[in-house]
Enzyme design. Structure first.
Site, PDB file in Angstrom:
ATOM      1  N   CYS A  15      32.905  49.850  27.220  1.00 35.13           N
ATOM      2  CA  CYS A  15      32.144  48.963  28.111  1.00 35.13           C
ATOM      3  C   CYS A  15      32.159  49.480  29.548  1.00 35.13           C
ATOM      4  CB  CYS A  15      32.683  47.526  28.073  1.00 35.13           C
ATOM      5  SG  CYS A  15      32.586  46.786  26.464  1.00 35.13           S
ATOM      6  N   ASP A  65      38.823  41.560  39.415  1.00 35.23           N
ATOM      7  CA  ASP A  65      38.794  41.444  37.959  1.00 35.23           C
ATOM      8  C   ASP A  65      40.198  41.805  37.461  1.00 35.23           C
ATOM      9  OD1 ASP A  65      38.601  41.767  35.262  1.00 35.23           O
ATOM     10  OD2 ASP A  65      36.847  43.078  35.287  1.00 35.23           O
ATOM     11  N   GLN A  69      42.643  43.147  32.876  1.00 35.59           N
ATOM     12  CA  GLN A  69      43.684  44.053  32.374  1.00 35.59           C
ATOM     13  C   GLN A  69      44.944  43.943  33.232  1.00 35.59           C
ATOM     14  OE1 GLN A  69      43.438  45.805  29.590  1.00 35.59           O
ATOM     15  NE2 GLN A  69      41.248  45.607  29.225  1.00 35.59           N
ATOM     16  N   HIS A 118      34.280  47.668  34.380  1.00 34.51           N
ATOM     17  CA  HIS A 118      33.839  47.221  33.051  1.00 34.51           C
ATOM     18  C   HIS A 118      32.444  46.615  33.218  1.00 34.51           C
ATOM     19  CE1 HIS A 118      33.811  44.521  29.517  1.00 34.51           C
ATOM     20  NE2 HIS A 118      34.819  45.215  29.038  1.00 34.51           N
ATOM     21  N   LYS A 142      43.417  38.637  26.245  1.00 30.07           N
ATOM     22  CA  LYS A 142      44.147  39.884  26.528  1.00 30.07           C
ATOM     23  C   LYS A 142      45.584  39.576  26.947  1.00 30.07           C
ATOM     24  CE  LYS A 142      39.956  42.210  28.043  1.00 30.07           C
ATOM     25  NZ  LYS A 142      39.597  43.013  26.875  1.00 30.07           N
TER      26      LYS A 142
HETATM   27  C1  LIG Z   1      38.520  45.123  33.002  1.00 29.01           C
HETATM   28  C2  LIG Z   1      37.838  44.106  32.127  1.00 29.01           C
HETATM   29  N1  LIG Z   1      37.094  43.156  32.695  1.00 29.01           N
HETATM   30  C3  LIG Z   1      36.482  42.205  31.959  1.00 29.01           C
HETATM   31  C4  LIG Z   1      36.567  42.191  30.593  1.00 29.01           C
HETATM   32  C5  LIG Z   1      35.856  41.125  29.801  1.00 29.01           C
HETATM   33  O1  LIG Z   1      36.763  40.172  29.298  1.00 29.01           O
HETATM   34  P1  LIG Z   1      36.319  39.051  28.232  1.00 29.01           P
HETATM   35  O2  LIG Z   1      36.215  39.774  26.936  1.00 29.01           O
HETATM   36  O3  LIG Z   1      37.400  38.044  28.225  1.00 29.01           O
HETATM   37  O4  LIG Z   1      35.053  38.468  28.690  1.00 29.01           O
HETATM   38  C6  LIG Z   1      37.324  43.185  29.952  1.00 29.01           C
HETATM   39  C7  LIG Z   1      37.404  43.234  28.480  1.00 29.01           C
HETATM   40  O5  LIG Z   1      37.602  44.277  27.890  1.00 29.01           O
HETATM   41  C8  LIG Z   1      37.985  44.161  30.747  1.00 29.01           C
HETATM   42  O6  LIG Z   1      38.729  45.119  30.185  1.00 29.01           O
END
Ligand SMILES: Cc1ncc(COP(=O)(O)O)c(C=O)c1O
Length: 400
Positions: free
Chosen positions: A358, A196, A199, A119, A222
């Site tokens: 993204c 990360d 998800q 992402h 999420k």
């Molecule tokens: C894999 C992943 N990492 C990071 C993020 C970013 O998260 P946040 O919106 O809480 O900053 C997302 C959001 O879609 C994501 O899917």
């Protein structure tokens, strides 16, 4: 018909249903349980107060509840101690904190390894760090199914690798990454490891110590919690290597005009007033989630996911991106622009996401300009998927 016993815990779903809307966009953000709504109302109606600053009764109540969430998260993730949990304003901020915090450990010519499926939140902070330090961003490739290619990773992770940052579960491909085999490659080179879990944590309980990562990031909104809250877990020794990055109230031990001394983690990385209600609300969500039958929940999600993937596979001209393991499916349709399809799905009340999710570089590697993503949560049921497939068939009839 597969029904969800937890659906009624999420009041918004009944409202959406009454309006003819089916929600299949939980990977973007999840609907909220009543437990969260009650906790937020409870906090705001019983006296808001700032945390860690005052001695009065409401401040003490707020601080206790706020720190209570830290303790719950430590046990949720099996961290060694609550001080290994830092609250940020989102997963994105947590990853930026890390990229700034580690800056002093990156020299010209060093390498930062990420994967091809990241992402933007786990790509751009590292890309920018590499540029600031004249370091190289190394991108680990994927196999055909959408998992990190471990053979290639073995070749690419080397003595100059200082950081490895990888997702647990891809927000585009729905593939679970082989972190138990990947992280040791970086650790063997003395690199810091960042996972990360924005998800991943939503679909599996994660034990950060058995995973063996130095840092783990998650996103409250999420995980059925409020927006504006992110969580950074850091192994105590790894946190001690981070430089402070945001400066202001409460993160400082001693401030003079020309000099200051900062607190260690966690408070040293929580400058300014934190998202107090959100953190307290996240604690209530963890209590709610902790009370659910985890095996039943996983089985339900698995069955739903099979229905989604099988239903897409049986339709002509649909290309599934990767081989999703859980949670979601992203797809394109031959000769159909994703934006047109998403428009027609929206008109029929189906909420899915269309675009690059993204993850523009991943889309480039897959040779697509965008895709539709349908994502699931345990509150979805078989009827949601029936509506989705009916709407999809009708839309494709019009578009092809
Ligand atoms: C894999 C992943 N990492 C990071 C993020 C970013 O998260 P946040 O919106 O809480 O900053 C997302 C959001 O879609 C994501 O899917």
């Amino acid at each position: 018909m597969l029904s969800s016993p937890w659906r009624s815990d999420f009041p918004a779903l009944a409202v959406m249903e009454a309006q003819g809307e089916v929600y299949l966009d939980s990977a973007a953000t999840a609907q909220k349980p009543q437990a969260l709504i009650s906790a937020l109302t409870g906090y705001y109606t019983s006296g808001a107060a700032n945390v860690h600053r005052a001695q009065h009764a409401s401040a003490e109540r707020a601080t206790r509840a706020f720190e209570g969430t830290r303790t719950k998260l430590a046990s949720w993730l099996n961290a060694a101690e609550p001080t290994e949990i830092i609250f940020t304003r989102g997963a994105t901020e947590a990853l930026n904190l890390l990229a700034y915090g580690m800056e002093a450990h990156i020299d010209a010519g060093d390498e930062i390894a990420i994967t091809a499926l990241e992402h933007h939140a786990n790509l751009l902070p590292w890309q920018q760090l590499a540029q600031r330090r004249n370091a190289h961003l190394v991108v680990l490739p994927l196999d055909k199914a959408g998992h990190i290619d471990l053979e290639a990773a073995t070749q690419l992770i080397g003595p100059r690798t200082r950081v490895l940052a990888a997702s647990q579960l891809s927000n585009v491909l729905g593939t679970q990454q082989p972190l138990h085999r990947l992280l040791p490659l970086a650790k063997a080179q003395g690199a810091l490891t960042v996972v990360d879990g924005a998800q991943g944590i939503v679909h599996q309980r994660t034990d950060v110590r058995s995973l063996g990562c130095d840092f783990y990031v998650l996103s409250s909104h999420k995980l059925y919690g409020p927006e504006g809250v992110g969580v950074l877990y850091g192994r105590r020794e790894a946190l001690a290597r981070l430089r402070h990055w945001q400066f202001g109230g409460e993160m400082v031990q001693l401030a003079e005009f020309q000099h200051a001394q900062f607190r260690p983690a966690p408070l040293g990385f929580e400058a300014g007033t934190p998202p107090i209600a959100g953190v307290i609300g996240l604690g209530a969500v963890l209590d709610y989630l902790g009370g659910l039958d985890q095996a039943a929940l996983a089985a339900h999600e698995h069955r739903l996911h099979r229905m989604l993937v099988d239903g897409l596979a049986m339709r002509d001209g649909i290309r599934l991106l990767g081989r999703p393991d859980c949670a979601l499916a992203s797809f394109t349709v031959e000769g159909v622009h994703p934006a047109d399809l998403s428009h027609l799905l929206t008109e029929q009340g189906v909420a899915v996401r269309s675009g690059t999710h993204c993850a523009m570089p991943l889309m480039g590697r897959l040779g697509v300009s965008g895709a539709i993503r349908a994502s699931l949560a345990f509150y979805n049921d078989g009827a949601d998927l029936e509506v989705f497939f009916c709407a999809l068939d009708r839309a494709l009839e019009l578009l092809r």
